[in-house]
Design a protein around this motif. Structure first.
Motif, PDB file in Angstrom:
ATOM      1  N   ALA A 173     -50.751  73.002  53.726  1.00  0.00           N
ATOM      2  CA  ALA A 173     -51.204  73.284  52.365  1.00  0.00           C
ATOM      3  C   ALA A 173     -50.098  74.092  51.712  1.00  0.00           C
ATOM      4  CB  ALA A 173     -52.536  74.042  52.371  1.00  0.00           C
ATOM      5  N   ASP A 174     -50.191  74.326  50.424  1.00  0.00           N
ATOM      6  CA  ASP A 174     -49.117  75.001  49.706  1.00  0.00           C
ATOM      7  C   ASP A 174     -48.853  76.391  50.287  1.00  0.00           C
ATOM      8  OD1 ASP A 174     -47.198  75.649  47.816  1.00  0.00           O
ATOM      9  OD2 ASP A 174     -48.672  76.261  46.311  1.00  0.00           O
ATOM     10  N   GLY A 175     -47.714  76.525  50.967  1.00  0.00           N
ATOM     11  CA  GLY A 175     -47.325  77.812  51.537  1.00  0.00           C
ATOM     12  C   GLY A 175     -48.008  78.159  52.834  1.00  0.00           C
ATOM     13  N   ILE A 176     -48.757  77.232  53.423  1.00  0.00           N
ATOM     14  CA  ILE A 176     -49.462  77.488  54.686  1.00  0.00           C
ATOM     15  C   ILE A 176     -48.941  76.518  55.740  1.00  0.00           C
ATOM     16  CG2 ILE A 176     -51.686  77.602  55.861  1.00  0.00           C
ATOM     17  CD1 ILE A 176     -52.980  78.262  53.231  1.00  0.00           C
ATOM     18  N   PHE A 177     -48.422  77.080  56.824  1.00  0.00           N
ATOM     19  CA  PHE A 177     -47.765  76.289  57.869  1.00  0.00           C
ATOM     20  C   PHE A 177     -48.552  76.374  59.170  1.00  0.00           C
ATOM     21  CE2 PHE A 177     -44.616  77.260  54.750  1.00  0.00           C
ATOM     22  CZ  PHE A 177     -43.730  76.192  54.740  1.00  0.00           C
ATOM     23  N   ARG A 178     -48.736  75.230  59.812  1.00  0.00           N
ATOM     24  CA  ARG A 178     -49.333  75.181  61.145  1.00  0.00           C
ATOM     25  C   ARG A 178     -48.222  75.179  62.182  1.00  0.00           C
ATOM     26  NH1 ARG A 178     -52.045  70.483  64.852  1.00  0.00           N
ATOM     27  NH2 ARG A 178     -49.899  69.760  64.713  1.00  0.00           N
ATOM     28  N   ILE A 179     -48.307  76.092  63.150  1.00  0.00           N
ATOM     29  CA  ILE A 179     -47.431  76.091  64.324  1.00  0.00           C
ATOM     30  C   ILE A 179     -48.260  75.576  65.490  1.00  0.00           C
ATOM     31  CG2 ILE A 179     -46.060  77.486  65.909  1.00  0.00           C
ATOM     32  CD1 ILE A 179     -45.636  79.467  63.555  1.00  0.00           C
ATOM     33  N   ASN A 180     -47.820  74.503  66.107  1.00  0.00           N
ATOM     34  CA  ASN A 180     -48.598  73.806  67.128  1.00  0.00           C
ATOM     35  C   ASN A 180     -47.812  73.716  68.430  1.00  0.00           C
ATOM     36  OD1 ASN A 180     -48.582  70.720  68.296  1.00  0.00           O
ATOM     37  ND2 ASN A 180     -50.663  71.501  68.064  1.00  0.00           N
ATOM     38  N   THR A 181     -48.473  74.070  69.536  1.00  0.00           N
ATOM     39  CA  THR A 181     -47.873  73.911  70.856  1.00  0.00           C
ATOM     40  C   THR A 181     -48.824  73.122  71.739  1.00  0.00           C
ATOM     41  OG1 THR A 181     -46.709  76.029  70.684  1.00  0.00           O
ATOM     42  CG2 THR A 181     -46.931  75.079  72.879  1.00  0.00           C
ATOM     43  N   PRO A 182     -48.444  71.912  72.166  1.00  0.00           N
ATOM     44  CA  PRO A 182     -49.288  71.147  73.088  1.00  0.00           C
ATOM     45  C   PRO A 182     -49.172  71.712  74.496  1.00  0.00           C
ATOM     46  CG  PRO A 182     -47.280  69.923  72.559  1.00  0.00           C
ATOM     47  CD  PRO A 182     -47.249  71.164  71.726  1.00  0.00           C
ATOM     48  N   VAL A 183     -50.301  71.690  75.222  1.00  0.00           N
ATOM     49  CA  VAL A 183     -50.330  72.189  76.598  1.00  0.00           C
ATOM     50  C   VAL A 183     -51.199  71.240  77.422  1.00  0.00           C
ATOM     51  CG1 VAL A 183     -50.021  74.613  75.922  1.00  0.00           C
ATOM     52  CG2 VAL A 183     -52.335  73.675  76.184  1.00  0.00           C
ATOM     53  N   ALA A 184     -51.184  71.435  78.741  1.00  0.00           N
ATOM     54  CA  ALA A 184     -52.056  70.677  79.638  1.00  0.00           C
ATOM     55  C   ALA A 184     -53.006  71.644  80.323  1.00  0.00           C
ATOM     56  CB  ALA A 184     -51.231  69.914  80.669  1.00  0.00           C
ATOM     57  N   LEU A 185     -54.311  71.387  80.197  1.00  0.00           N
ATOM     58  CA  LEU A 185     -55.320  72.174  80.896  1.00  0.00           C
ATOM     59  C   LEU A 185     -55.451  71.669  82.332  1.00  0.00           C
ATOM     60  CD1 LEU A 185     -58.127  72.366  78.167  1.00  0.00           C
ATOM     61  CD2 LEU A 185     -56.372  74.068  78.702  1.00  0.00           C
ATOM     62  N   PRO A 186     -56.120  72.448  83.202  1.00  0.00           N
ATOM     63  CA  PRO A 186     -56.360  71.953  84.569  1.00  0.00           C
ATOM     64  C   PRO A 186     -56.983  70.569  84.560  1.00  0.00           C
ATOM     65  CG  PRO A 186     -56.985  74.265  84.392  1.00  0.00           C
ATOM     66  CD  PRO A 186     -56.624  73.814  83.005  1.00  0.00           C
ATOM     67  N   GLY A 187     -56.501  69.723  85.451  1.00  0.00           N
ATOM     68  CA  GLY A 187     -56.941  68.333  85.464  1.00  0.00           C
ATOM     69  C   GLY A 187     -56.119  67.456  84.553  1.00  0.00           C
ATOM     70  N   ASP A 188     -55.001  68.017  84.060  1.00  0.00           N
ATOM     71  CA  ASP A 188     -54.081  67.293  83.182  1.00  0.00           C
ATOM     72  C   ASP A 188     -54.772  66.828  81.900  1.00  0.00           C
ATOM     73  OD1 ASP A 188     -51.471  66.497  82.650  1.00  0.00           O
ATOM     74  OD2 ASP A 188     -51.853  64.443  83.321  1.00  0.00           O
ATOM     75  N   VAL A 189     -55.652  67.687  81.386  1.00  0.00           N
ATOM     76  CA  VAL A 189     -56.332  67.411  80.119  1.00  0.00           C
ATOM     77  C   VAL A 189     -55.463  67.925  78.974  1.00  0.00           C
ATOM     78  CG1 VAL A 189     -58.373  67.888  78.727  1.00  0.00           C
ATOM     79  CG2 VAL A 189     -58.596  67.556  81.197  1.00  0.00           C
ATOM     80  N   GLY A 190     -55.164  67.092  78.012  1.00  0.00           N
ATOM     81  CA  GLY A 190     -54.349  67.502  76.884  1.00  0.00           C
ATOM     82  C   GLY A 190     -55.086  68.475  75.972  1.00  0.00           C
ATOM     83  N   PHE A 191     -54.354  69.452  75.467  1.00  0.00           N
ATOM     84  CA  PHE A 191     -54.931  70.476  74.610  1.00  0.00           C
ATOM     85  C   PHE A 191     -53.811  71.021  73.739  1.00  0.00           C
ATOM     86  CE2 PHE A 191     -57.319  74.603  74.018  1.00  0.00           C
ATOM     87  CZ  PHE A 191     -58.450  74.030  73.459  1.00  0.00           C
ATOM     88  N   SER A 192     -54.156  71.887  72.786  1.00  0.00           N
ATOM     89  CA  SER A 192     -53.122  72.490  71.949  1.00  0.00           C
ATOM     90  C   SER A 192     -53.585  73.836  71.432  1.00  0.00           C
ATOM     91  CB  SER A 192     -52.777  71.569  70.759  1.00  0.00           C
ATOM     92  OG  SER A 192     -53.892  71.434  69.884  1.00  0.00           O
ATOM     93  N   PHE A 193     -52.624  74.670  71.086  1.00  0.00           N
ATOM     94  CA  PHE A 193     -52.860  75.958  70.447  1.00  0.00           C
ATOM     95  C   PHE A 193     -52.127  75.971  69.110  1.00  0.00           C
ATOM     96  CE2 PHE A 193     -53.289  76.974  74.990  1.00  0.00           C
ATOM     97  CZ  PHE A 193     -54.546  77.584  74.983  1.00  0.00           C
ATOM     98  N   ASN A 194     -52.849  76.347  68.061  1.00  0.00           N
ATOM     99  CA  ASN A 194     -52.264  76.419  66.720  1.00  0.00           C
ATOM    100  C   ASN A 194     -52.315  77.834  66.178  1.00  0.00           C
ATOM    101  OD1 ASN A 194     -52.075  73.574  66.706  1.00  0.00           O
ATOM    102  ND2 ASN A 194     -54.117  73.378  65.833  1.00  0.00           N
ATOM    103  N   GLN A 195     -51.269  78.198  65.457  1.00  0.00           N
ATOM    104  CA  GLN A 195     -51.253  79.412  64.642  1.00  0.00           C
ATOM    105  C   GLN A 195     -50.969  78.972  63.205  1.00  0.00           C
ATOM    106  OE1 GLN A 195     -48.967  79.196  67.435  1.00  0.00           O
ATOM    107  NE2 GLN A 195     -50.749  79.827  68.641  1.00  0.00           N
ATOM    108  N   TYR A 196     -51.415  79.788  62.250  1.00  0.00           N
ATOM    109  CA  TYR A 196     -51.214  79.455  60.842  1.00  0.00           C
ATOM    110  C   TYR A 196     -50.502  80.592  60.137  1.00  0.00           C
ATOM    111  CZ  TYR A 196     -54.140  75.462  61.716  1.00  0.00           C
ATOM    112  OH  TYR A 196     -54.620  74.276  62.220  1.00  0.00           O
TER     113      TYR A 196
END
Length: 242
Positions: free
Chosen positions: A16-39
């Motif tokens: 959004a205008d002036g708002i940035f998402r920082i995204n890091t993909p990770v793997a949870l136990p069992g090789d489940v895809g997940f992510s953490f975002n900061q704004y």
């Protein structure tokens, strides 16, 4: 979308205008895809919502540096006290000497006044903070989805709701902003993990958030969402009441 670390896949994108998402993909136990975002809200007084885990601080701060110098940061905010929400808080305070924690009054009272290396600014329900051209507002939401101190921040001009653990989606979150359905994936993930508090006040709290009329839902896990955010929040409330 800009990849800021090729090894981790950490990336940054303006949602959004002036708002940035920082995204890091990770793997949870069992090789489940997940992510953490900061704004990150870029303004005269930049604000970061969610600190990320302590172990992710090098990646997240590297990503922020692609947008603004980390030393410019003034507010470090979060929804509730949990490692991915505020685990790296003191690392951000050390890197940004003019920054201070920004949180709800309950979080300040029971945790952050002791945990943080710098005194927090405690916000009451509905209290606004002007960052420059952006204005953010704190919304108390105890136990939604968990934590007595839980709350959310909305931004007035972009009608963005920083919605924390609401609408958590599995997967790497590689699409920064989507208009596709996020409710069904989030509900399937919730029912599998049962990480909600089952507060009887969930419906009223979700309606309070819907009243902000968000057009962007900034989710902490998965893609951000664009559209009629109030309708999605009300649909979520209906699902929880059934």
């Amino acid at each position: 979308m800009t990849i800021t670390n090729t090894q981790s896949g950490t990336n940054v994108h303006e949602i959004a205008d002036g708002i940035f998402r920082i995204n890091t993909p990770v793997a949870l136990p069992g090789d489940v895809g997940f992510s953490f975002n900061q704004y990150l809200i870029v303004d005269d007084e930049p604000l970061l919502f969610h600190t990320g885990l302590r172990q992710l601080f090098p990646l997240v701060s590297e990503a922020m540096a692609h947008v603004i110098p980390v030393t410019r940061l003034r507010h470090v905010a979060f929804s509730h006290v949990e490692a991915d929400e505020c685990g790296a808080l003191n690392q951000w305070l050390a890197a940004a000497p003019h920054a201070a924690p920004l949180c709800g009054s309950v979080a300040a009272l029971v945790s952050i006044s002791d945990l943080a290396d710098r005194a927090p600014r405690a916000l009451g329900d509905g209290e606004a903070v002007t960052l420059g051209r952006h204005t953010v507002r704190w919304h108390d939401a105890p136990h939604l989805p968990h934590g007595w101190e839980c709350g959310f921040i909305s931004e007035d001009s972009t009608r963005t709701l920083m919605c924390g653990d609401l609408l958590t989606q599995p997967g790497a979150g590689r699409v920064p902003v989507t208009e596709s359905d996020v409710l069904e994936p989030a509900e399937a993930f919730r029912m599998a993990m049962d990480y909600f508090s089952h507060t009887p006040h969930a419906g009223a709290l979700l309606e309070k958030l819907a009243q902000t009329k968000p057009t962007t839902l900034a989710c902490m896990h998965g893609s951000a969402w664009r559209g009629d955010g109030a309708a999605v929040l009300r649909a979520l409330a209906e699902r929880w009441s059934s």
